[in-house]
Write a protein that holds these residues in place. Sequence first.
Motif, PDB file in Angstrom:
ATOM      1  N   LEU A  85      -1.566  12.879  -8.974  1.00 47.75           N
ATOM      2  CA  LEU A  85      -1.937  12.381 -10.301  1.00 47.75           C
ATOM      3  C   LEU A  85      -2.779  13.403 -11.055  1.00 47.75           C
ATOM      4  CD1 LEU A  85      -2.727   8.640  -9.530  1.00 47.75           C
ATOM      5  CD2 LEU A  85      -0.859   9.506 -10.917  1.00 47.75           C
ATOM      6  N   ARG A 118       0.838  -1.184   0.000  1.00 47.56           N
ATOM      7  CA  ARG A 118       0.000   0.000   0.000  1.00 47.56           C
ATOM      8  C   ARG A 118       0.873   1.233   0.000  1.00 47.56           C
ATOM      9  NH1 ARG A 118      -5.653   0.506  -0.044  1.00 47.56           N
ATOM     10  NH2 ARG A 118      -4.971   2.576   0.529  1.00 47.56           N
ATOM     11  N   GLN A 127      -2.316   3.192 -10.157  1.00 50.30           N
ATOM     12  CA  GLN A 127      -3.462   3.954 -10.666  1.00 50.30           C
ATOM     13  C   GLN A 127      -3.167   4.549 -12.041  1.00 50.30           C
ATOM     14  OE1 GLN A 127      -5.696   6.164  -7.352  1.00 50.30           O
ATOM     15  NE2 GLN A 127      -3.708   5.815  -6.467  1.00 50.30           N
ATOM     16  N   LEU A 162       0.978   2.539  -5.170  1.00 50.27           N
ATOM     17  CA  LEU A 162      -0.407   2.922  -5.446  1.00 50.27           C
ATOM     18  C   LEU A 162      -0.485   3.916  -6.600  1.00 50.27           C
ATOM     19  CD1 LEU A 162      -2.224   3.326  -2.052  1.00 50.27           C
ATOM     20  CD2 LEU A 162      -2.391   1.511  -3.727  1.00 50.27           C
ATOM     21  N   ILE A 163       0.392   4.912  -6.568  1.00 44.44           N
ATOM     22  CA  ILE A 163       0.357   5.944  -7.590  1.00 44.44           C
ATOM     23  C   ILE A 163       0.618   5.327  -8.966  1.00 44.44           C
ATOM     24  CG2 ILE A 163       1.665   7.922  -8.464  1.00 44.44           C
ATOM     25  CD1 ILE A 163      -0.126   8.787  -6.338  1.00 44.44           C
ATOM     26  N   LEU A 204      -8.099  -2.119  -9.094  1.00 47.27           N
ATOM     27  CA  LEU A 204      -6.883  -2.306  -8.301  1.00 47.27           C
ATOM     28  C   LEU A 204      -7.209  -3.120  -7.058  1.00 47.27           C
ATOM     29  CD1 LEU A 204      -5.196   1.193  -8.370  1.00 47.27           C
ATOM     30  CD2 LEU A 204      -4.757  -0.786  -9.803  1.00 47.27           C
ATOM     31  N   ALA A 205      -6.317  -4.028  -6.725  1.00 41.69           N
ATOM     32  CA  ALA A 205      -6.527  -4.849  -5.539  1.00 41.69           C
ATOM     33  C   ALA A 205      -5.254  -4.872  -4.687  1.00 41.69           C
ATOM     34  CB  ALA A 205      -6.926  -6.261  -5.934  1.00 41.69           C
ATOM     35  N   PRO A 206      -5.045  -3.818  -3.886  1.00 42.77           N
ATOM     36  CA  PRO A 206      -3.882  -3.836  -2.995  1.00 42.77           C
ATOM     37  C   PRO A 206      -4.079  -4.918  -1.932  1.00 42.77           C
ATOM     38  CG  PRO A 206      -4.863  -1.642  -3.118  1.00 42.77           C
ATOM     39  CD  PRO A 206      -5.840  -2.598  -3.719  1.00 42.77           C
ATOM     40  N   THR A 207      -3.031  -5.636  -1.638  1.00 43.41           N
ATOM     41  CA  THR A 207      -3.123  -6.793  -0.754  1.00 43.41           C
ATOM     42  C   THR A 207      -1.999  -6.728   0.269  1.00 43.41           C
ATOM     43  OG1 THR A 207      -3.792  -7.965  -2.731  1.00 43.41           O
ATOM     44  CG2 THR A 207      -3.362  -9.304  -0.822  1.00 43.41           C
ATOM     45  N   GLU A 208      -2.255  -7.238   1.437  1.00 47.88           N
ATOM     46  CA  GLU A 208      -1.203  -7.298   2.460  1.00 47.88           C
ATOM     47  C   GLU A 208      -0.046  -8.128   1.903  1.00 47.88           C
ATOM     48  OE1 GLU A 208       0.949  -8.946   5.873  1.00 47.88           O
ATOM     49  OE2 GLU A 208      -0.383 -10.109   4.614  1.00 47.88           O
ATOM     50  N   PHE A 209       1.192  -7.724   2.230  1.00 47.02           N
ATOM     51  CA  PHE A 209       2.373  -8.231   1.539  1.00 47.02           C
ATOM     52  C   PHE A 209       2.467  -9.759   1.505  1.00 47.02           C
ATOM     53  CE2 PHE A 209       7.054  -9.119   1.610  1.00 47.02           C
ATOM     54  CZ  PHE A 209       7.284  -8.778   0.286  1.00 47.02           C
ATOM     55  N   GLN A 252      -7.475  11.484 -14.196  1.00 49.22           N
ATOM     56  CA  GLN A 252      -6.114  11.962 -13.961  1.00 49.22           C
ATOM     57  C   GLN A 252      -5.716  13.015 -14.990  1.00 49.22           C
ATOM     58  OE1 GLN A 252      -3.723   8.446 -14.141  1.00 49.22           O
ATOM     59  NE2 GLN A 252      -4.824   7.442 -12.474  1.00 49.22           N
ATOM     60  N   ARG A 282     -13.084  -9.649  -0.716  1.00 44.16           N
ATOM     61  CA  ARG A 282     -13.187  -8.221  -0.415  1.00 44.16           C
ATOM     62  C   ARG A 282     -14.630  -7.804  -0.547  1.00 44.16           C
ATOM     63  NH1 ARG A 282      -8.356  -5.986  -1.749  1.00 44.16           N
ATOM     64  NH2 ARG A 282      -6.982  -7.579  -2.529  1.00 44.16           N
ATOM     65  N   GLU A 308       2.846   4.464  -1.042  1.00 42.37           N
ATOM     66  CA  GLU A 308       2.476   5.563  -1.923  1.00 42.37           C
ATOM     67  C   GLU A 308       2.918   5.318  -3.371  1.00 42.37           C
ATOM     68  OE1 GLU A 308       0.864   8.268  -1.581  1.00 42.37           O
ATOM     69  OE2 GLU A 308       1.619   9.625  -3.137  1.00 42.37           O
TER      70      GLU A 308
END
Lengths: 305, 540, 299
Positions: C84, B390, B399, B395-396, B415-420, C64, C157, B392
């Motif tokens: 962005l 997660r 996106q 994520l940037i 987007l599917a951020p996931t715990e490491f 963006q 999720r 910065e």
Amino acid sequence: MLRFITSRFLQSLLALFLVITATFFMVRFVPGGPFTAEKAVTPEILKNLEAHYGLNKPLWRQYLDYLGSLARGDLGPSFKYPNRTVNEILGDKLPVSAELGAESLAVALVLGIGLGTLAAIRRNTWIDYVASGFGMTGISIPTFVVGPLLVLALAIKAGWFNASGWYTPADRVLPCLVLGLAYAAPISRLTRGGLLEILHQDFIRTARAKGASEFRVVTRHALRGGLLPVVSFLGPATAGILTGSFVIETIFQVPGVGREFVNSAFNRDYTLVLGTVILYAALIMALNLAVDVAQAWMNPKVRLE
Amino acid sequence: MRAQAALTLLALGTLAITGCTRRETAVEAGYRTATLHVGNSAEPPDLDPHTNNAANTGWICDALFERLVRLANDGITIQPGVAERWEISPDGLTYTFHLRAGAQWSNGDAVTADDFLAAFRRFLEPKLACEAVNIAYPIVGARDYAEGRSKHFSAVGVRAPDNRTIVIRLLFRAPYFLTILTESHFSPVHQPTLDRFNGRDQRGGKWTQPGNLVSNGPFVLQSWQPNTVLVVRKNPRYWNASHVGLQEIRFYPIDDVGAEEHAFRTGQLHVTYTLPFNKLAAYAQRHAPELVTAPVLRTEFVTFSTQRPPFNDARVRRAFSLAIDRERLAATVLKGRGDPAYSYVRPGVGGYTFPPFSRYDPAEAKNLLREAGFPDGSGFPSIEYTLGSRSEDVLILGQALQQMWQQTLGVKVTLAPTEFKVWLDLLRAKSFAITADTWNMGFNDPADMLAMGVTGDPNNDAGWSDPRYDVAFAAVQHAPDEPARRAAIATCEQLIADEAPYAPVFFTIRAHLVAPGVVGWQENALQNIDWTALSLAAPK
Amino acid sequence: MASASSLPSAVLAEPIEQGNSLWRDAWLRLQKNKLAVFGLWALIVITVLCVAGPWLMRYGYEEQNLDLGASAPSGAHWLGTDTLGRDLLVRLLYGGRVSLAVGLCATFVALTIGVTYGAVAGFFGGKLDAVMMRAVDIMYSLPFAIFVILLMVFFGRNIILLFVAIGAVEWLTMARIVRSQVMAIKKMEFIEAARSLGFGRRRIIFRHILPNVLGPIIVYTTLTIPGVMLLEAFLSFLGLGVQPPMSSWGVLIKDGAEKMEEFPWLLVFPGAMFSLTLFSLNFLGDGLRDALDVRSSKD
């Protein structure tokens, strides 16, 4: 009283056992293990690693082994920090968190109860607005904003403090202040609310009618009942504050146990997760017991059952 | 008399007050005492040079242990370490090292060839299960011993004909072999200490604790306060001690990048381990002299799960790769944090440079997707772009890529951020569609990273299998000479560009803050620091 | 009525009618409290803005403008843009939808479970109380990060999980507060009176005891809401809850805090919006507490 405490102790022991059991199996069902790393190791190496830590035994066997060593007071080796045991890690870090917590708690109690009481007895005057405004500001600005702001202003611009670390007494000031303010805010709100409930009750009127000074009315009569919600809040809050705060310890790089609560879960450091959970659970249970005793003292009508 | 006393008092008072308002920082004190204050990212799990797998712990191990050869601060030049000279046989398969006579352990014992032999054996020991052991696999018999198929260390191609000579035989010509030997995994061990703490084939022994640790590097371990500071002091018994400019190095395990930058600005650190993503542009813009950056051996790429639709179709994968406008990303999103990547391995790694293998071509991307049966993205399933962090920057970038794919290809990407560690599990189980991935190269040669395309490699997260690639990679490993090796590497790269199991996005640039008084600092691709080459001088 | 002055009137009069006038009186008193009225209006305006506002905007929350990047407030982007190049105002309004919904729903869950649970435990006491409160102790102690990751592994999720996860932790302290208040009140004369009138336990708990512990409940609720909104940011860190490019106030503030030196507007505006909402909530909460306090109104 003694019977009450003995019975509570036995109850808590049972609850602690349930917590340990639940946590033991919960961490094992979470995906990823202590040796899941960015670079995958060959299956042969992984097998050897698991054998070294006894992770290849059946889960029930590992559980019994863990309980066995726990009974001897041994929390096991850490997976993440192989040359240290969980006992050593917690022994190193708990005193730091407890010191940070105790100092912060002092700030929180003095400020919180003080401002809350002022706000309640001078209700709807400018004193109330200022005190309540402080409480609301404290609630609405999170520590991860206050912390860096204070670092920028007092450490970087003014140069009075180190930005982070835990080396000299001066390094205690910023983290204790930020953590203390974070707890002072809700305490001041709860104190104000609790006191307002009490200040209009008959026994307070009676005390006033008997000519007791306002100071005496508040300190001797009102606070005792008015702090009931604060005391309920303080049980879990004290456990939380004494075992460190993840955010504060990260921002100010305090070598406390608070960071381990989150990091050990991320590292899948099974034994360290269990160690922190046992520590926290024991504290929660002890403090909730203390809260119940305190509440019985504060309200003679409440009996300890 | 009295007036004089009063004046003295006044002067003292003023001094005390001014002293209070402008106290000496750790960095300033460091210039006086030759003490370097270094940000070191996270608490070192252990100081065992063999089991260590973390770059930041590597910094400490480099100060404590010296191997046969050492890497200069440029990250390229190989210098004599414990070995004062060495010979390589003409076929490139046999290395003979001659140890210097004066090499000593920090307790005065001599460093012998046997100490190195014991260390090789320990690193390969199956019971110790070192995660990084595969870097030793070019050595004859190393793999079989490490994976438990052979019980006889005598079958491993490492010999000590006498107390000051070591001979290593390789399975194949690995031109990068000397760089590998500079890694902490090839540090010698002080055998009596290991035996005292039962550390030969055990992890987590107490032999790495201060007071116990006996090392042979330019510095020795002085103290270690977990999560606070780890101190190493100059080793007077080091053979080159007269050239070591620092008296002491203090490593601070600051695990929050924001806190580290703050600590640098309050004069607590001479050197930071990193720099927050969003600070880089600001420092670069005002040409801050503290900012030092260098390209490192790391590629950030997109991995496709090649065994499951829709990415089992190479045209779809290629379309996704061609739709990435890397120049634009570098200019607007990365802003100095990376160079656009048109090959899998950064050009220049191991001395190999090729013309770009890949490009930005939205028209061709659309064509390919149409050919695959999804004109303008119609009928294309909604897919998840899995992220393993997660932070910065991840994520940037995620996106920005999401937007590029959606706009160029008309596909729907969430987007599917996931715990490491959950993410690592997904990666190993190949249960993802596409994911943001990175690779830190273990050594300075394309072979390190190209291995990830080989069928069945544990790090082949794409689950990709192409017999042509396997043949080409074998040719890289066993090439008889440089031109053949170079050609085989180019074939591998071209296959990755055409079949696109991985879509390279950018090559990482790393940034540090280094105080102007640190003399001899040289950024390099390997993130290697030769602590003996550093010294401190208060800036005027 | 003089003899009954120490008893809340609720006990003696006809329940339905009394209920009406209790709430109507409270509403009248609330309207006289200027701060509370301001708080109420501010909350309504913020909610309307967040729900309807995004439809009126020129930009999408995910739109963006890479070449623009982070820019300070201007005519084109009233609150500036993020790194962005996305319009902060639009993202703030969309984020408000998430945060207000999470704050409302999760607090509602915490309130319902916490109040009922605490009231039952406090009222009955004895073995039931012991079992219920040890269960609370156990739930306090379980590792939250592990719990959340497990939730996601088994159920995927799902936005519902967000409320489950937050609700699961936020009701605990509420339950303990309500329990202690109930234990204090259940021995008071008017409750004994209600008992002697033969009212059922359920009726005594919900009609006679709970109205008298509303004060602490309201105060603690106003404390829970910011906690819930910030917890949402932590959960989205674990991968549960809103994911980029969608945003929430918690995530925006966290993001802005990391860039406060370079791009202060990214912290200032979300922070101001968050604070305004919480101040309004607290004003309203204090007003409600006063309005519902039957005893103080007689002074």
